[in-house]
Design a protein around this motif. Structure first.
Motif, PDB file in Angstrom:
ATOM      1  N   GLU A   7      14.531   3.489   6.556  1.00  0.00           N
ATOM      2  CA  GLU A   7      13.295   4.249   6.347  1.00  0.00           C
ATOM      3  C   GLU A   7      13.622   5.726   6.160  1.00  0.00           C
ATOM      4  O   GLU A   7      14.475   6.275   6.860  1.00  0.00           O
ATOM      5  CB  GLU A   7      12.405   4.053   7.569  1.00  0.00           C
ATOM      6  N   ASP A   8      12.955   6.376   5.220  1.00  0.00           N
ATOM      7  CA  ASP A   8      13.185   7.791   4.968  1.00  0.00           C
ATOM      8  C   ASP A   8      11.846   8.427   4.618  1.00  0.00           C
ATOM      9  O   ASP A   8      11.419   8.421   3.460  1.00  0.00           O
ATOM     10  CB  ASP A   8      14.190   7.977   3.831  1.00  0.00           C
ATOM     11  N   GLY A   9      11.150   8.947   5.629  1.00  0.00           N
ATOM     12  CA  GLY A   9       9.816   9.483   5.395  1.00  0.00           C
ATOM     13  C   GLY A   9       8.875   8.382   4.952  1.00  0.00           C
ATOM     14  O   GLY A   9       8.774   7.334   5.572  1.00  0.00           O
TER      15      GLY A   9
ATOM     16  N   MET B 188       2.936   4.363   7.115  1.00  0.00           N
ATOM     17  CA  MET B 188       3.056   3.710   8.418  1.00  0.00           C
ATOM     18  C   MET B 188       4.528   3.421   8.707  1.00  0.00           C
ATOM     19  O   MET B 188       5.237   2.874   7.859  1.00  0.00           O
ATOM     20  CB  MET B 188       2.263   2.401   8.449  1.00  0.00           C
ATOM     21  N   PRO B 189       5.018   3.775   9.902  1.00  0.00           N
ATOM     22  CA  PRO B 189       6.416   3.487  10.235  1.00  0.00           C
ATOM     23  C   PRO B 189       6.720   1.995  10.122  1.00  0.00           C
ATOM     24  O   PRO B 189       5.916   1.156  10.527  1.00  0.00           O
ATOM     25  CB  PRO B 189       6.543   3.958  11.688  1.00  0.00           C
TER      26      PRO B 189
ATOM     27  N   ASP C 111      -1.741  -5.303   9.260  1.00  0.00           N
ATOM     28  CA  ASP C 111      -1.685  -3.987   8.620  1.00  0.00           C
ATOM     29  C   ASP C 111      -1.375  -4.069   7.128  1.00  0.00           C
ATOM     30  O   ASP C 111      -1.617  -3.104   6.394  1.00  0.00           O
ATOM     31  CB  ASP C 111      -0.607  -3.117   9.268  1.00  0.00           C
ATOM     32  N   LEU C 112      -0.823  -5.169   6.687  1.00  0.00           N
ATOM     33  CA  LEU C 112      -0.354  -5.269   5.299  1.00  0.00           C
ATOM     34  C   LEU C 112      -1.505  -5.135   4.311  1.00  0.00           C
ATOM     35  O   LEU C 112      -2.641  -5.503   4.600  1.00  0.00           O
ATOM     36  CB  LEU C 112       0.374  -6.594   5.090  1.00  0.00           C
ATOM     37  N   VAL C 113      -1.179  -4.616   3.146  1.00  0.00           N
ATOM     38  CA  VAL C 113      -2.162  -4.333   2.100  1.00  0.00           C
ATOM     39  C   VAL C 113      -1.837  -5.184   0.875  1.00  0.00           C
ATOM     40  O   VAL C 113      -0.666  -5.334   0.511  1.00  0.00           O
ATOM     41  CB  VAL C 113      -2.127  -2.841   1.721  1.00  0.00           C
ATOM     42  N   MET C 114      -2.860  -5.731   0.235  1.00  0.00           N
ATOM     43  CA  MET C 114      -2.660  -6.412  -1.043  1.00  0.00           C
ATOM     44  C   MET C 114      -3.245  -5.558  -2.155  1.00  0.00           C
ATOM     45  O   MET C 114      -4.396  -5.118  -2.068  1.00  0.00           O
ATOM     46  CB  MET C 114      -3.304  -7.801  -1.057  1.00  0.00           C
ATOM     47  N   ALA C 115      -2.431  -5.329  -3.176  1.00  0.00           N
ATOM     48  CA  ALA C 115      -2.865  -4.537  -4.333  1.00  0.00           C
ATOM     49  C   ALA C 115      -2.669  -5.362  -5.593  1.00  0.00           C
ATOM     50  O   ALA C 115      -1.797  -6.242  -5.660  1.00  0.00           O
ATOM     51  CB  ALA C 115      -2.085  -3.234  -4.416  1.00  0.00           C
TER      52      ALA C 115
ATOM     53  N   GLY D 223      -7.171  -4.984   2.573  1.00  0.00           N
ATOM     54  CA  GLY D 223      -6.477  -4.110   3.504  1.00  0.00           C
ATOM     55  C   GLY D 223      -7.211  -2.808   3.730  1.00  0.00           C
ATOM     56  O   GLY D 223      -8.201  -2.508   3.057  1.00  0.00           O
ATOM     57  N   ARG D 224      -6.707  -2.019   4.674  1.00  0.00           N
ATOM     58  CA  ARG D 224      -7.397  -0.809   5.130  1.00  0.00           C
ATOM     59  C   ARG D 224      -6.663   0.474   4.758  1.00  0.00           C
ATOM     60  O   ARG D 224      -7.129   1.566   5.098  1.00  0.00           O
ATOM     61  CB  ARG D 224      -7.545  -0.851   6.653  1.00  0.00           C
ATOM     62  N   TYR D 225      -5.536   0.376   4.075  1.00  0.00           N
ATOM     63  CA  TYR D 225      -4.695   1.547   3.854  1.00  0.00           C
ATOM     64  C   TYR D 225      -4.391   1.733   2.368  1.00  0.00           C
ATOM     65  O   TYR D 225      -4.571   0.836   1.559  1.00  0.00           O
ATOM     66  CB  TYR D 225      -3.374   1.399   4.624  1.00  0.00           C
ATOM     67  N   HIS D 226      -3.894   2.929   2.053  1.00  0.00           N
ATOM     68  CA  HIS D 226      -3.416   3.226   0.711  1.00  0.00           C
ATOM     69  C   HIS D 226      -2.033   2.613   0.497  1.00  0.00           C
ATOM     70  O   HIS D 226      -1.353   2.244   1.455  1.00  0.00           O
ATOM     71  CB  HIS D 226      -3.319   4.748   0.489  1.00  0.00           C
TER      72      HIS D 226
END
Length: 264
Positions: free
Chosen positions: A50-52, A75-76, A84-88, A97-100
């Motif tokens: 992970e990097d930022g 999200m870390p 938490d996972l998002v489907m696009a 999902g709830r996030y960008h």
């Protein structure tokens, strides 16, 4: 005088050996892919990939083949759960999902998925040794058993155009990958694909370690290359997605048992 009778071998059919599961329903398969995605993200977090906000793994939805589950933007990795996972969709628009999502990164993944219907999962992170290999614009040499899995099955995307990624560049990256399992993105990092999350994640882990071995060996001297025939034979033995899936299972068992909250 005779000693005790030695025990008889157990029939191989009674020994346990994990193989990729088969699913009765699309919902079961979707849940399985999401669980493996959350687990792979946590493993990548543990290993320092992970990097930022950089780094993503995507997995194709089993029902909607042009939609993909991905980690939430910002999200870390170590905090991601299944819920938490998002489907696009292929345009990067969130449909569940709830996030960008990271639009630039998702564009690349979407184009790879579009070009490779056989690919279920795509992994890309800014790992240290992967970036070092990419900074040299090099491919992996056949200098170890593990690196032979990538022999003549990975490629170099010999360009760097900055952070902003357009669909056109995504298509060029997908074209550079071709039918291979992995890609070195010059001055950027690495990308791997597989017919499961487990396979794509294992190829990324193995590629990162192979890059580390190659850089270390070159720093120490002149690595001895494995010959073409032997490298091809080793790739045929170890370079398939089923073998990647098998190699990945100890990592899945560890993360799912030690961090069971990822399944929530």
């Amino acid at each position: 005088m005779h000693g005790p009778t030695p025990p008889l071998p157990r029939p191989t059919g009674r020994l346990r050996f994990a193989m990729p599961p088969k699913h009765e329903t699309l919902d079961d398969e979707r849940r399985h892919r999401k669980e493996r995605l959350a687990g792979a993200l946590r493993i990548f977090g543990r290993l320092g990939f992970e990097d930022g906000v950089s780094g993503h793994i995507t997995v194709r939805d089993p029902e909607f083949s042009d939609c993909f589950w991905v980690n939430p933007f910002g999200m870390p990795f170590g905090h991601v759960t299944v819920s938490d996972l998002v489907m696009a969709n292929s345009e990067g628009q969130v449909v569940d999902g709830r996030y960008h999502v990271n639009q630039a990164a998702f564009t690349v993944h979407a184009q790879v998925h579009a070009a490779r219907p056989d690919v279920v999962a795509v992994a890309h992170c800014h790992s240290v040794h992967g970036r070092a290999l990419a900074a040299l614009g090099d491919l992996l040499d056949p200098i170890s058993q593990e690196s032979c899995a990538f022999y003549e099955d990975h490629a170099l995307y010999d360009s760097y155009t900055g952070v902003t990624v357009t669909p056109e560049e995504g298509r060029r990256i997908a074209a550079a990958l071709g039918s291979g399992k992995a890609l070195v993105l010059r001055n950027h990092g690495m990308l791997t694909v597989g017919d499961s999350v487990d396979a794509a994640a294992w190829w990324f882990l193995s590629m990162e370690r192979s890059a580390q071995v190659q850089l270390t060996a070159r720093a120490a001297g002149r690595p001895v290359l494995i010959g073409h025939r032997q490298a091809v034979a080793t790739r045929e033995q170890l370079g398939g997605d089923l073998m990647a899936w098998i190699n990945y299972q100890p990592l899945w068992q560890d993360i799912s048992r030690s961090e069971p909250d990822l399944l929530s």
